[in-house]
Design a protein around this motif. Structure first.
Motif, PDB file in Angstrom:
ATOM      1  N   VAL A 226      -0.136 -14.562  19.337  1.00 12.79           N
ATOM      2  CA  VAL A 226       0.314 -14.351  17.958  1.00 12.79           C
ATOM      3  C   VAL A 226       0.839 -12.921  17.846  1.00 12.79           C
ATOM      4  CG1 VAL A 226      -1.233 -16.008  16.877  1.00 12.79           C
ATOM      5  CG2 VAL A 226      -1.990 -13.659  17.192  1.00 12.79           C
ATOM      6  N   THR A 227       1.847 -12.747  16.992  1.00 11.28           N
ATOM      7  CA  THR A 227       2.364 -11.404  16.748  1.00 11.28           C
ATOM      8  C   THR A 227       2.016 -10.999  15.326  1.00 11.28           C
ATOM      9  OG1 THR A 227       4.467 -12.247  15.946  1.00 11.28           O
ATOM     10  CG2 THR A 227       4.322 -11.729  18.288  1.00 11.28           C
ATOM     11  N   GLY A 228       1.988  -9.698  15.101  1.00 15.80           N
ATOM     12  CA  GLY A 228       1.702  -9.206  13.763  1.00 15.80           C
ATOM     13  C   GLY A 228       1.728  -7.702  13.757  1.00 15.80           C
ATOM     14  N   MET A 229       1.396  -7.130  12.604  1.00 14.69           N
ATOM     15  CA  MET A 229       1.372  -5.674  12.481  1.00 14.69           C
ATOM     16  C   MET A 229       0.001  -5.163  12.907  1.00 14.69           C
ATOM     17  SD  MET A 229       2.190  -3.234   9.197  1.00 14.69           S
ATOM     18  CE  MET A 229       0.747  -3.613   8.188  1.00 14.69           C
ATOM     19  N   GLY A 230       0.019  -4.270  13.879  1.00 17.19           N
ATOM     20  CA  GLY A 230      -1.212  -3.595  14.248  1.00 17.19           C
ATOM     21  C   GLY A 230      -1.266  -2.264  13.512  1.00 17.19           C
ATOM     22  N   ILE A 231      -2.352  -2.027  12.783  1.00 15.71           N
ATOM     23  CA  ILE A 231      -2.505  -0.712  12.139  1.00 15.71           C
ATOM     24  C   ILE A 231      -3.314   0.158  13.091  1.00 15.71           C
ATOM     25  CG2 ILE A 231      -3.446   0.536  10.161  1.00 15.71           C
ATOM     26  CD1 ILE A 231      -2.935  -1.875   8.443  1.00 15.71           C
ATOM     27  N   PRO A 232      -2.676   1.207  13.634  1.00 13.62           N
ATOM     28  CA  PRO A 232      -3.367   2.011  14.647  1.00 13.62           C
ATOM     29  C   PRO A 232      -4.489   2.856  14.048  1.00 13.62           C
ATOM     30  CG  PRO A 232      -0.979   2.354  14.707  1.00 13.62           C
ATOM     31  CD  PRO A 232      -1.294   1.662  13.429  1.00 13.62           C
ATOM     32  N   GLU A 233      -5.388   3.294  14.910  1.00 11.70           N
ATOM     33  CA  GLU A 233      -6.388   4.277  14.489  1.00 11.70           C
ATOM     34  C   GLU A 233      -5.663   5.522  14.001  1.00 11.70           C
ATOM     35  OE1 GLU A 233      -8.625   4.820  18.044  1.00 11.70           O
ATOM     36  OE2 GLU A 233      -9.706   2.925  17.817  1.00 11.70           O
ATOM     37  N   GLY A 234      -6.332   6.299  13.180  1.00 12.33           N
ATOM     38  CA  GLY A 234      -5.710   7.494  12.622  1.00 12.33           C
ATOM     39  C   GLY A 234      -5.546   7.334  11.120  1.00 12.33           C
ATOM     40  N   VAL A 235      -4.550   8.007  10.587  1.00 11.53           N
ATOM     41  CA  VAL A 235      -4.318   7.978   9.142  1.00 11.53           C
ATOM     42  C   VAL A 235      -3.053   7.167   8.868  1.00 11.53           C
ATOM     43  CG1 VAL A 235      -3.905   9.359   7.076  1.00 11.53           C
ATOM     44  CG2 VAL A 235      -5.407  10.241   8.904  1.00 11.53           C
ATOM     45  N   THR A 236      -3.205   6.077   8.151  1.00 14.60           N
ATOM     46  CA  THR A 236      -2.065   5.226   7.828  1.00 14.60           C
ATOM     47  C   THR A 236      -1.874   5.195   6.327  1.00 14.60           C
ATOM     48  OG1 THR A 236      -2.483   3.852   9.763  1.00 14.60           O
ATOM     49  CG2 THR A 236      -1.067   2.906   8.050  1.00 14.60           C
ATOM     50  N   LEU A 237      -0.656   5.480   5.941  1.00 14.94           N
ATOM     51  CA  LEU A 237      -0.322   5.530   4.526  1.00 14.94           C
ATOM     52  C   LEU A 237       0.485   4.292   4.177  1.00 14.94           C
ATOM     53  CD1 LEU A 237      -0.701   7.669   2.373  1.00 14.94           C
ATOM     54  CD2 LEU A 237       1.513   8.630   3.033  1.00 14.94           C
ATOM     55  N   ILE A 238       0.143   3.641   3.083  1.00 16.49           N
ATOM     56  CA  ILE A 238       0.934   2.510   2.599  1.00 16.49           C
ATOM     57  C   ILE A 238       1.608   2.960   1.321  1.00 16.49           C
ATOM     58  CG2 ILE A 238       0.891   0.122   1.789  1.00 16.49           C
ATOM     59  CD1 ILE A 238      -1.700  -0.189   3.484  1.00 16.49           C
ATOM     60  N   VAL A 239       2.935   3.012   1.340  1.00 17.56           N
ATOM     61  CA  VAL A 239       3.677   3.500   0.176  1.00 17.56           C
ATOM     62  C   VAL A 239       4.573   2.391  -0.346  1.00 17.56           C
ATOM     63  CG1 VAL A 239       3.646   5.855   1.091  1.00 17.56           C
ATOM     64  CG2 VAL A 239       5.622   4.384   1.545  1.00 17.56           C
ATOM     65  N   GLY A 240       5.267   2.704  -1.430  1.00 18.45           N
ATOM     66  CA  GLY A 240       6.175   1.709  -2.004  1.00 18.45           C
ATOM     67  C   GLY A 240       6.116   1.757  -3.508  1.00 18.45           C
ATOM     68  N   GLY A 241       7.096   1.173  -4.134  1.00 14.84           N
ATOM     69  CA  GLY A 241       7.150   1.162  -5.583  1.00 14.84           C
ATOM     70  C   GLY A 241       6.045   0.309  -6.173  1.00 14.84           C
ATOM     71  N   GLY A 242       5.795   0.531  -7.468  1.00 10.91           N
ATOM     72  CA  GLY A 242       4.792  -0.262  -8.156  1.00 10.91           C
ATOM     73  C   GLY A 242       5.157  -1.738  -8.089  1.00 10.91           C
ATOM     74  N   PHE A 243       4.143  -2.580  -7.892  1.00 11.91           N
ATOM     75  CA  PHE A 243       4.349  -4.024  -7.898  1.00 11.91           C
ATOM     76  C   PHE A 243       5.024  -4.540  -6.627  1.00 11.91           C
ATOM     77  CE2 PHE A 243       4.761  -8.037 -10.333  1.00 11.91           C
ATOM     78  CZ  PHE A 243       3.536  -7.977 -10.947  1.00 11.91           C
ATOM     79  N   HIS A 244       5.038  -3.728  -5.564  1.00  7.89           N
ATOM     80  CA  HIS A 244       5.674  -4.202  -4.338  1.00  7.89           C
ATOM     81  C   HIS A 244       4.691  -4.740  -3.303  1.00  7.89           C
ATOM     82  CE1 HIS A 244      10.050  -3.231  -4.690  1.00  7.89           C
ATOM     83  NE2 HIS A 244       9.568  -2.661  -5.780  1.00  7.89           N
ATOM     84  N   GLY A 245       3.405  -4.847  -3.701  1.00  7.68           N
ATOM     85  CA  GLY A 245       2.455  -5.526  -2.814  1.00  7.68           C
ATOM     86  C   GLY A 245       1.519  -4.615  -2.033  1.00  7.68           C
ATOM     87  N   LYS A 246       1.392  -3.340  -2.437  1.00  7.77           N
ATOM     88  CA  LYS A 246       0.528  -2.416  -1.693  1.00  7.77           C
ATOM     89  C   LYS A 246      -0.957  -2.797  -1.816  1.00  7.77           C
ATOM     90  CE  LYS A 246       1.856   1.245  -4.045  1.00  7.77           C
ATOM     91  NZ  LYS A 246       2.714   0.542  -5.035  1.00  7.77           N
ATOM     92  N   SER A 247      -1.391  -2.965  -3.058  1.00  7.70           N
ATOM     93  CA  SER A 247      -2.815  -3.278  -3.248  1.00  7.70           C
ATOM     94  C   SER A 247      -3.160  -4.630  -2.636  1.00  7.70           C
ATOM     95  CB  SER A 247      -3.165  -3.282  -4.742  1.00  7.70           C
ATOM     96  OG  SER A 247      -2.990  -1.990  -5.281  1.00  7.70           O
ATOM     97  N   THR A 248      -2.206  -5.540  -2.693  1.00  4.64           N
ATOM     98  CA  THR A 248      -2.449  -6.864  -2.118  1.00  4.64           C
ATOM     99  C   THR A 248      -2.729  -6.756  -0.622  1.00  4.64           C
ATOM    100  OG1 THR A 248      -1.017  -7.845  -3.787  1.00  4.64           O
ATOM    101  CG2 THR A 248      -1.448  -9.157  -1.810  1.00  4.64           C
ATOM    102  N   LEU A 249      -1.967  -5.923   0.058  1.00  4.26           N
ATOM    103  CA  LEU A 249      -2.202  -5.709   1.495  1.00  4.26           C
ATOM    104  C   LEU A 249      -3.574  -5.079   1.719  1.00  4.26           C
ATOM    105  CD1 LEU A 249      -1.441  -5.529   4.482  1.00  4.26           C
ATOM    106  CD2 LEU A 249      -0.119  -3.472   3.970  1.00  4.26           C
ATOM    107  N   LEU A 250      -3.901  -4.074   0.898  1.00  3.92           N
ATOM    108  CA  LEU A 250      -5.195  -3.416   1.102  1.00  3.92           C
ATOM    109  C   LEU A 250      -6.357  -4.375   0.840  1.00  3.92           C
ATOM    110  CD1 LEU A 250      -5.942  -0.402   1.928  1.00  3.92           C
ATOM    111  CD2 LEU A 250      -7.081  -0.407  -0.282  1.00  3.92           C
ATOM    112  N   HIS A 251      -6.226  -5.204  -0.206  1.00  2.04           N
ATOM    113  CA  HIS A 251      -7.280  -6.194  -0.473  1.00  2.04           C
ATOM    114  C   HIS A 251      -7.464  -7.126   0.715  1.00  2.04           C
ATOM    115  CE1 HIS A 251      -8.297  -5.091  -4.475  1.00  2.04           C
ATOM    116  NE2 HIS A 251      -7.110  -5.315  -4.972  1.00  2.04           N
ATOM    117  N   ALA A 252      -6.360  -7.536   1.312  1.00  5.00           N
ATOM    118  CA  ALA A 252      -6.467  -8.425   2.473  1.00  5.00           C
ATOM    119  C   ALA A 252      -7.205  -7.717   3.611  1.00  5.00           C
ATOM    120  CB  ALA A 252      -5.086  -8.883   2.920  1.00  5.00           C
TER     121      ALA A 252
END
Ligand code: ADP
Ligand code: MG
Length: 547
Positions: A226-252
């Motif tokens: 399976v392929t997907g996004m690997g979030i590496p160790e370290g500091v990862t920032l999730i940015v983007g405009g309001g309502f673009h799905g940031k919190s949804t990703l973090l909740h997952a």
């Protein structure tokens, strides 16, 4: 015994309700044993409790369904869901899971046999025994349930597919550390939920797609590659405009410490099992926690290496939450700007001009994320759409643009500036006084839940509303039982640190499964991680920490 039970019930028809008590004990039905463990005192009291034991030769579970602990948990979870469907419209109920697959007391597999724990409302005509109704329930519904569950267990295809999905998720999570990742989100995953009050998948959602630069391929035992996004160790920032799905990703990602049922959409979203969601929690109590990394020189002169309050501010509560998460043991913090204390997250240049260092007791998180990683091996995944300050400290920046992930690390780097490095002192390891963790009320153990929000533990209520990674009502009772075990069985002995006591608890849960928590508790309960146990302990208003 089935006929003997029926006769016995018929003989008590119309007798006072208390006569039901004489049904207590074991009834051998041939293919299974029914144990009436607890009888309610009247028709309005909490339901009576039944234990149904189906031995291995009746259950007929194939070895692959239960010999391995992960598949055993999955199979039991699947059977509990089946049992819940069968019991619809009867007076009996079984506790079964939501979207997550969690070890729970209501359905356990032992040596190939199946143990089911049910609640049943024994019927009454007013305060008199209703024999017909009771016979229907105990001699009709229960054997029908056993048939259905056994049939389901034998109907290998669906149960096997269910266990395969769970096993893949566990395998995926186990691979993360070796790959240097803190989380993985599979291509095609469905992250948003149907609504704010439903954990079911949203229909018509934009499926997750990984940016090429962060794409990782993982090979799983059943699904294969399976392929997907690997979030590496370290500091990862999730940015983007309001309502673009940031919190949804973090909740997952928060939920990625659990496995999900087939069809959920998050089956292949996995986060390190010790990840902790951090948020501000104004009003919580803090008992002797070291928050000095964040807070120094309070106007009150309080020593912030040994900080207590009955009513924390937004920022001190968040600082305590981080210090306690590290104390309990974590390698990943998950943080969302929507639920943080702004003054603990950022301080811009103009505010620094106006309010100088010696007047400002707070060190913002932006100056601490790197030291946390360097000195304590703790990674951070942070949602932040409001401030570019974190560009200075991020290893990776993922932008969500209309729910599509893009790697914008390079662009963010051109906007970054050098930053001072604050250093993060190792948080103190505290020793709790076991006498301050007491589940007794009026001489008896009292562990009760109010929805998912409150755990009544002895004489006190523990506020759980902001413990984000509790997902199942039965876990609330599990928390209470874990606290009770810590104190009663002297895992907290007045000498061991909280973390050492949690190590012992983990070892017990590993070896014996969730039922090691039970100790005669009549209700349903489910597995809880040490991180949530620590969170509940830290919110217990009677907790006392020793010198
Ligand atoms: P943000 O935190 O960036 O402001 P949210 O994560 O709160 O945004 O998402 C905003 C809305 O978009 C929510 O209603 C959410 O359910 C919806 N949403 C999130 N991800 C998707 C997706 N992949 N497909 C469709 N809708 C989505
Ligand atoms: Mg948001």
């Amino acid at each position: 015994d089935a006929e003997r039970l029926e006769d016995e019930i018929r003989r008590m028809d119309g007798a006072s309700y208390g006569r039901y008590r004489s049904l207590g004990g074991d009834w051998d039905f041939g293919g299974f044993t029914l144990t009436v463990e607890r009888v309610q005192a009247d028709p309005f009291a909490p339901p009576s409790r039944l234990l149904v034991r189906i031995p291995a030769d009746t259950a007929g579970l194939p070895g692959h369904a239960w010999l391995d602990p992960v598949r055993r948990r999955a199979t039991a979870d699947h059977l509990a869901r089946r049992a819940r469907r069968v019991l619809k419209g009867t007076r009996s109920r079984i506790d079964a899971g939501g979207q997550q697959v969690i070890d729970r007391s209501s359905c356990q597999i032992r040596e190939g046999g199946i143990h089911l724990r049910l609640g049943v409302e024994l019927p009454g005509h007013g305060r008199r025994v209703d024999a017909r109704g009771a016979v229907r329930e105990l001699c009709g519904t229960v054997p029908d349930l056993v048939d259905a569950v056994v049939w389901e267990a034998l109907d290998a295809a669906e149960a096997t597919a269910f266990a395969d999905v769970v096993e893949d998720a566990v395998a995926l999570r186990a691979r993360l550390a070796g790959l240097g990742l803190v989380a993985f989100v599979a291509d095609g995953a469905v992250l948003p939920r149907a609504s704010g009050v439903s954990d079911l998948p949203m229909r018509g959602a934009v499926p997750f797609a990984s940016p090429e630069s962060l794409r990782v391929t993982v090979s799983l035992p059943h699904r294969g590659e399976v392929t997907g996004m690997g979030i590496p160790e370290g500091v990862t920032l999730i940015v983007g405009g309001g309502f673009h799905g940031k919190s949804t990703l973090l909740h997952a990602l928060e939920r990625g410490v659990y496995e999900h049922v087939p069809g959920d959409g998050r089956e292949l979203v996995a986060t390190r099992s010790d990840a902790v969601k951090i948020r501000a929690e104004e009003g919580r109590r803090v008992e002797r926690t070291d928050v000095s990394a964040f807070v120094r020189n309070l106007p009150t002169g309080a020593d912030t290496r040994d900080f207590s309050t009955d009513n924390a501010s937004g920022s001190t509560s968040q600082a305590a939450n981080i210090a306690e998460a590290i104390e309990a043991g974590t390698s990943v913090l998950l943080v969302d700007e929507d639920t943080t204390a702004t003054n603990l997250m950022v301080r811009d240049a103009r505010m620094q001009e106006l309010v100088h260092g010696d007047r400002e007791p707070l060190t913002p998180f932006v100056d601490l994320v790197r030291p946390l990683r360097r000195d304590h091996g703790v990674s951070t995944v942070l949602v932040m759409g409001a401030s570019g300050d974190y560009f200075d400290v991020a290893d990776h920046v993922v932008m969500l643009d209309a729910y599509r992930a893009r790697d914008v690390t390079e662009q963010a780097r051109t906007l970054a500036a050098p930053r001072r490095d604050a250093g993060f002192p190792a948080p103190a390891h505290r020793v709790a006084d076991p006498a301050s963790v007491d589940d007794t009320a009026r001489g008896r153990s009292r562990i009760k839940r109010r929805d998912m929000d409150v755990l009544t533990f002895g004489e006190t209520d523990i506020d759980l509303r902001h413990i984000a990674q509790l997902v199942d009502p039965a876990q609330v009772v599990g928390l209470g039982l874990a606290l009770r075990l810590l104190a009663r069985e002297r895992l907290l002995d007045g000498r061991r640190t909280v973390a050492e006591a949690l190590d012992l608890l983990d070892a017990r849960l590993d070896a014996e499964g969730v039922t090691c928590l039970g100790g005669g508790h009549p209700g349903d309960y489910a597995f809880v991680r040490r991180q949530e146990v620590a969170a509940a302990l830290n919110r217990l208003r009677t907790l006392e920490v020793r010198d």
